[in-house]
Write a protein that holds these residues in place. Sequence first.
Motif, mmCIF file in Angstrom:
data_model
loop_
_atom_site.group_PDB
_atom_site.id
_atom_site.type_symbol
_atom_site.label_atom_id
_atom_site.label_comp_id
_atom_site.label_asym_id
_atom_site.label_seq_id
_atom_site.Cartn_x
_atom_site.Cartn_y
_atom_site.Cartn_z
ATOM 1 N N THR A 489 63.578 -6.160 49.768
ATOM 2 C CA THR A 489 62.587 -5.148 49.368
ATOM 3 C C THR A 489 63.328 -3.870 48.970
ATOM 4 N N PRO A 490 63.101 -3.365 47.772
ATOM 5 C CA PRO A 490 63.798 -2.145 47.343
ATOM 6 C C PRO A 490 63.388 -0.933 48.186
ATOM 7 N N ARG A 491 64.229 0.065 48.173
ATOM 8 C CA ARG A 491 63.964 1.316 48.897
ATOM 9 C C ARG A 491 62.608 1.873 48.444
ATOM 10 N N GLY A 492 61.848 2.352 49.432
ATOM 11 C CA GLY A 492 60.518 2.861 49.149
ATOM 12 C C GLY A 492 59.430 1.820 49.316
ATOM 13 N N GLY A 493 59.796 0.554 49.532
ATOM 14 C CA GLY A 493 58.811 -0.495 49.730
ATOM 15 C C GLY A 493 58.348 -0.571 51.170
ATOM 16 N N LYS A 494 57.577 -1.593 51.480
ATOM 17 C CA LYS A 494 57.092 -1.739 52.847
ATOM 18 C C LYS A 494 57.066 -3.213 53.249
ATOM 19 N N VAL A 495 57.148 -3.397 54.576
ATOM 20 C CA VAL A 495 57.089 -4.727 55.176
ATOM 21 C C VAL A 495 56.035 -4.685 56.276
ATOM 22 N N ASP A 496 55.062 -5.596 56.226
ATOM 23 C CA ASP A 496 54.002 -5.673 57.230
ATOM 24 C C ASP A 496 54.149 -6.982 57.996
ATOM 25 N N VAL A 497 54.117 -6.890 59.343
ATOM 26 C CA VAL A 497 54.159 -8.071 60.205
ATOM 27 C C VAL A 497 52.855 -8.116 60.975
ATOM 28 N N VAL A 498 52.085 -9.196 60.820
ATOM 29 C CA VAL A 498 50.769 -9.321 61.444
ATOM 30 C C VAL A 498 50.726 -10.625 62.229
ATOM 31 N N LEU A 499 50.306 -10.514 63.498
ATOM 32 C CA LEU A 499 50.095 -11.695 64.355
ATOM 33 C C LEU A 499 48.667 -11.678 64.842
ATOM 34 N N GLU A 500 47.963 -12.793 64.659
ATOM 35 C CA GLU A 500 46.601 -12.909 65.170
ATOM 36 C C GLU A 500 46.284 -14.390 65.407
#
Length: 599
Positions: A489-500
């Motif tokens: 992921t390039p700088r300025g991006g985001k990573v979301d981790v979701v557990l359900e």
Amino acid sequence: MRLGWAGKAAIAASLPVVVGLAAFLLVTVHRLGKVTRDSLDHSLLREARGVARAVARGPFDAGELQKWAHELGQDTGARITVIDEDGTVLADSHVDDKDVGALENHGERPEVAEARAKGEAIRTRHSRTIDRDLLYAAVRVPGSMRVVRIARNLAEVDAALRDASRTFWYVALGVGGAGVLVAALFARGLARPLGELTAAAQRVEAGDFSARVYPHGSDEVARLGHAFNRMTVQLRETLARAEAEAARLSAVLEGMNEGVVAVDAQERISFVNGAARGILALPPDAEIAGKRIYELVREPRVLGLVQAAASGRGPVEAEIRHDGPPRRLVQVRAAPVGTGVILVLRDMSRLRRLEQMRTDFVSNVSHELRTPLASIAAAVETLQDDGARLDPNEGPRFVQMIQRNLRRLEALLDDILALSRLESRPETLPREPLDLAGVVRAACEELMERARQAGIALTVRAERSRVVGDGVTLRRVLDNLVVNAITYTPRGGKVDVVLEPRDGAATVEVRDTGIGIPEEDLDRIFERFYRVDKARSRSAGGTGLGLAIVKHAVGLHGGTVEVKSRLARGSTFTVRIPLAAEAAPTGAADAGASGEMAL
């Protein structure tokens, strides 16, 4: 003593009765003898085929074969002889172990020669070895030119038939001397049980071994009736043993991984096991027996092997590649058996894939190790020069290069060992109840600083999800997925981790806004050492084994992993692991059991 006209008339009147009765008895004895001999022939051939199949399954050494033949001969009461291709007697149930080698060559025995030529033979002749008249059944051992021969003594059967015939003639002569009335009455009384015996013999000839006669008294006809009843019982028991052996053989064939197809002399299928149905893509419930093989198998090379084996060219085999779907590599072996052919099919696809995977793995490991080792060797050689070693700028740079490549080697070996443990010793994986939310949060907390330095916004939302498994292995799964997301992921991006918890499974989604994965690479990214961007993967310190470890680890927990991605739009990796039995399949987490953190 002179006979009057009345006596002569009585004798003359009784002669047709006597002659007719004698003819009737003669036909009955002949018919009974034929039925008995035919039944013995078929029974002995079935026994010989069963022994030949047992010898073919082998292997026996000389001592074991003789011992086995001796024990089998005691159980069946028959003489069993196993004859080698050159006529040498390998085993004989009626000869001591030390005397087997002294037996003369049996290669020219008529039944042996015929069995080699036609697959089986039945002969009656005098045995010079034991000086008796014997009935011989010889069958060629499948897959070789050995012959199994079974012999039974005909003296008892012939004696019983001779006694019956002699008794019938005495009865006929007595009836003739008794007069017309006595002869007629006696003939009528004698014809009834003989008619019953003939009808029962015809039923036995047709295959009905439940046929019985119910003789009265203790005369010769009654004894013959009792002998007939005993014979039908023995024939039924012999047939039952043969059917049980056939059932056991069928069960063994059905349990084989290899496909087995039996084809008769007219190229009609007489047997096909379940494995063969799968390999040949035949319907599981379709009626196949009796159909010609070319009606079901369209592969010309298979038909060519059948014809080659049937023509007497011996066992032939070939590897046939089927382009599918599905793609298969099948090893086909055709061997003549009697007047038919046995096809043995072995699906080599998985074995060849494993061989290719092993070759690729060795090649990839060699390549991955060679690059850092070459860098280390180059740095060491440079540092051996006093000028480079003492240079305040170049010396530390080469030391850092060595350290960086050593860390890369360490990571590569660590991933190889982890993958090897997951693949080769899955039973050692600890199994304990745990909350996957804790594993997810702990993995992301450790990677927060790495995400911050990369300029990535990492957010985590984890609801309580109880599973059964190994926390260390699951932690490695999360580490690999999140590190990959941050790396690509390039700088300025985001990573979301979701557990359900969702649909009975703990569902973890790792979403990023990274560079994405080309559609043509999605099916291969879980392969070992497969890289979409090889230059960037190596520069980021990746080993190429992370996603392979993820796939195996999730599979060992009974779960699945999948990926969706679009170029320049990011990727989403979804891991599903079954919830523990006491966990609710769906629903919100308890208060305080879920948390969200972000950078």
